[in-house]
Every structure is written in C-alpha cells, then in structure tokens.
Write a protein that holds these residues in place. Sequence first.
Motif, PDB file in Angstrom:
ATOM      1  N   LEU A  76       0.797  -1.225   0.000  1.00  0.00           N
ATOM      2  CA  LEU A  76       0.000   0.000   0.000  1.00  0.00           C
ATOM      3  C   LEU A  76       0.831   1.277   0.000  1.00  0.00           C
ATOM      4  N   VAL A  77       2.130   1.148   0.195  1.00  0.00           N
ATOM      5  CA  VAL A  77       2.988   2.323   0.349  1.00  0.00           C
ATOM      6  C   VAL A  77       4.177   2.259  -0.595  1.00  0.00           C
ATOM      7  N   GLU A  78       4.818   3.411  -0.769  1.00  0.00           N
ATOM      8  CA  GLU A  78       6.081   3.463  -1.493  1.00  0.00           C
ATOM      9  C   GLU A  78       7.202   3.405  -0.459  1.00  0.00           C
ATOM     10  N   VAL A  79       7.831   2.246  -0.361  1.00  0.00           N
ATOM     11  CA  VAL A  79       8.931   2.070   0.583  1.00  0.00           C
ATOM     12  C   VAL A  79      10.141   2.821   0.041  1.00  0.00           C
ATOM     13  N   ILE A  80      10.718   3.686   0.874  1.00  0.00           N
ATOM     14  CA  ILE A  80      11.883   4.445   0.415  1.00  0.00           C
ATOM     15  C   ILE A  80      13.180   3.969   1.045  1.00  0.00           C
ATOM     16  N   LYS A  81      13.068   3.229   2.162  1.00  0.00           N
ATOM     17  CA  LYS A  81      14.276   2.690   2.777  1.00  0.00           C
ATOM     18  C   LYS A  81      13.874   1.668   3.831  1.00  0.00           C
ATOM     19  N   GLU A  82      14.687   0.606   3.917  1.00  0.00           N
ATOM     20  CA  GLU A  82      14.564  -0.370   4.998  1.00  0.00           C
ATOM     21  C   GLU A  82      15.946  -0.534   5.589  1.00  0.00           C
ATOM     22  N   VAL A  83      16.021  -0.526   6.902  1.00  0.00           N
ATOM     23  CA  VAL A  83      17.334  -0.570   7.543  1.00  0.00           C
ATOM     24  C   VAL A  83      17.191  -1.185   8.935  1.00  0.00           C
ATOM     25  N   ALA A  84      18.276  -1.783   9.404  1.00  0.00           N
ATOM     26  CA  ALA A  84      18.403  -2.183  10.800  1.00  0.00           C
ATOM     27  C   ALA A  84      19.427  -1.233  11.406  1.00  0.00           C
ATOM     28  N   HIS A  85      19.010  -0.458  12.392  1.00  0.00           N
ATOM     29  CA  HIS A  85      19.895   0.521  13.021  1.00  0.00           C
ATOM     30  C   HIS A  85      19.952   0.225  14.512  1.00  0.00           C
ATOM     31  N   GLU A  86      21.136  -0.106  14.988  1.00  0.00           N
ATOM     32  CA  GLU A  86      21.343  -0.444  16.406  1.00  0.00           C
ATOM     33  C   GLU A  86      20.353  -1.505  16.864  1.00  0.00           C
TER      34      GLU A  86
END
Length: 127
Positions: free
Chosen positions: A94-104
Amino acid sequence: MKAPAIAPCLGVKDTQASVDFYEKLGFTATPAGNDPNDDIRSLLFGDEFVLMVYRDAHLRDWLPVLKDRTPGAFGMFYLAVDDFDAYVKKIRPLVEVIKEVAHEGVQILYFTDPDGYVIGVVQKREW
C-alpha cells in the motif's frame, strides 16, 4: 484518551485523500472540531492520537505565516507498532517504501504519504 504533549498538524493537499491513505494503513480518522465546514481530522492508531491532517489552504487561512509553505516536510515521523513484521507485511503493498534498515538492532521501514511526509515504522518499545 490522553492528549499528547505535542500534537502535529500536517498541511495536506487533499484531506480526504490523506484520510483514505492512512485508513488503509490501519488508522482511524475523526473530525478534530465541531465545525462541519472545517475539514481538519484527527488520526488515531489503535486508541492513541497520532496527528491531525488539515487541507493546506485552510491551514494557511488559520495561520497566515504559513502562506508560502508547501505541503511536505524536511524530517520524519515515527510510528511505533506492536508487531513490526505483521504491520509491515500488511502495508508493504500500500505504500512506497523508500528505505529499509536495521539501526542499532532496530528494524525500520520508511515510506512516504501522498504529500511527501516520511514515516518510519518501528517496533514499539519502552524508552
């Protein structure tokens, strides 16, 4: 429902389009006032207040200092959910994913809404 310490009110091009978008993502929209001619809406996620959306022209009338501003923001908002994996699976189409990340050690999925506001989805946790 307890009122938040700070309540964002986002200027949007089309209040109903924004409401429709957020409702598809599991939010609930309610009128934010008693004036039937005013299109400001409060958005809830579960039973918690998250933000308000307000047609940009109406917001400019309400606060003329915003007269020359365009919808959208430099920055981001975070949405903390009870089950990150289940929620991301639901909204991904349903969305435009602009970034996926694992942070800390924290998984974050960023997407934009119809007006360009950036939302980062994270697992709910204690601060």
